[in-house]
Write an enzyme that holds these catalytic residues in place. Structure first.
Site, PDB file in Angstrom:
ATOM      1  N   ASP A   7       0.744  -1.156   0.183  1.00  0.00           N
ATOM      2  CA  ASP A   7       0.033   0.050  -0.121  1.00  0.00           C
ATOM      3  C   ASP A   7       0.744   1.446   0.053  1.00  0.00           C
ATOM      4  O   ASP A   7       1.665   1.519   1.184  1.00  0.00           O
ATOM      5  CB  ASP A   7      -0.634   0.109   1.229  1.00  0.00           C
ATOM      6  CG  ASP A   7      -1.831   1.301   1.286  1.00  0.00           C
ATOM      7  OD1 ASP A   7      -2.077   1.464   0.289  1.00  0.00           O
ATOM      8  OD2 ASP A   7      -2.026   1.486   2.300  1.00  0.00           O
ATOM      9  N   GLU A  67      -1.325  -1.370  -4.634  1.00  0.00           N
ATOM     10  CA  GLU A  67      -2.439  -0.808  -4.766  1.00  0.00           C
ATOM     11  C   GLU A  67      -2.588   0.394  -5.735  1.00  0.00           C
ATOM     12  O   GLU A  67      -1.705   1.378  -5.359  1.00  0.00           O
ATOM     13  CB  GLU A  67      -3.088  -0.546  -3.433  1.00  0.00           C
ATOM     14  CG  GLU A  67      -4.718   0.132  -3.584  1.00  0.00           C
ATOM     15  CD  GLU A  67      -5.305   0.141  -2.287  1.00  0.00           C
ATOM     16  OE1 GLU A  67      -6.611  -0.449  -2.181  1.00  0.00           O
ATOM     17  OE2 GLU A  67      -4.916   0.852  -1.406  1.00  0.00           O
ATOM     18  N   ASP A 140      -2.705   0.859   6.815  1.00  0.00           N
ATOM     19  CA  ASP A 140      -1.786   0.761   5.531  1.00  0.00           C
ATOM     20  C   ASP A 140      -1.262  -0.822   5.623  1.00  0.00           C
ATOM     21  O   ASP A 140      -1.242  -1.505   4.554  1.00  0.00           O
ATOM     22  CB  ASP A 140      -0.686   1.560   5.724  1.00  0.00           C
ATOM     23  CG  ASP A 140      -0.843   2.957   6.054  1.00  0.00           C
ATOM     24  OD1 ASP A 140      -1.297   3.758   5.031  1.00  0.00           O
ATOM     25  OD2 ASP A 140      -0.828   3.548   7.211  1.00  0.00           O
TER      26      ASP A 140
END
Length: 161
Positions: A7, A67, A140
Site C-alpha cells: 500500500d 494498490e 496501511d
C-alpha cells in the site's frame, strides 16, 4: 507462492507478505515502513528502498502487487506516492519479481465481495481469511495484506483456467 502486497505512501508505506499453499493463505509478515517528514524526499525514498530490500531478502516473494491510488484533489500527494511506487518497482525489478497493480475497488471486491467496502470491513475479512487473532493494524498494513490476498487469489483463478 509468496506475494508481497504494498500500500504505497511516502510517509507510511504498508506491506503484507502472504503465502499461499493450496487453498490456504497465511500472513508471513506485515507492517509499515515509515519515513520522517522532516527528511528530504530522496532520503525518504532511500529508506523505503533499503527496508524493502530487507523484506525481499527475508521473504523471497514470487510476485509483487500494489494498490493503484488515484487522486483528484491533492497533486502533491499523488506525486509523492508515484515516486514511492517507482522505488518499489525498481527494487522488485532488480530481483526479477513480477508486478501487478489493482484498484481499491478490485481489492475490496476480492477480499470482501463488495467493491465499496469500508476499512473496517476489509480489516475484518483480512483477519478472517488469514486466521489472525485480531484485525491487522495500522490501516496501511491491513490494506497491503488485502492487496496480497487479492493477488494470490487472482493468480490461482488464472492458473485454474
Amino acid at each position: 507462492m509468496i506475494v508481497l502486497g504494498i500500500d504505497p505512501g511516502l510517509a507510511t508505506m504498508g506491506y503484507g507478505v502472504v503465502s499461499r499453499q493450496g487453498a490456504r493463505l497465511a500472513a508471513l509478515a506485515y507492517g509499515v515502513i515509515r519515513t520522517p517528514p522532516d527528511q528530504e524526499t530522496p532520503a525518504r525514498l532511500l529508506t523505503i528502498a533499503s527496508e524493502l530490500e530487507e523484506l525481499l531478502e527475508t521473504h523471497s516473494p514470487d510476485e509483487l502487487a500494489t494498490e493503484r491510488l488515484f487522486f483528484a484533489r491533492n497533486e502533491k500527494t499523488a506525486f509523492s506516492v508515484g515516486r514511492t511506487i517507482g522505488v518499489v518497482l525498481v527494487t522488485a525489478a532488480r530481483r526479477g519479481i513480477p508486478w501487478t497493480e489493482y484498484t481499491p475497488p478490485q481489492v475490496k471486491e476480492a477480499v470482501v465481495g463488495y467493491g465499496a467496502a469500508d476499512k473496517r470491513q476489509v480489516q475484518y475479512m483480512v483477519q478472517r481469511i488469514l486466521g489472525l487473532d485480531q484485525p491487522p493494524r495500522p490501516d496501511d498494513a491491513a490494506d497491503a495484506l488485502a492487496v496480497a490476498i487479492c493477488h494470490a487469489n487472482s493468480r490461482v483463478a488464472l492458473t485454474e483456467r
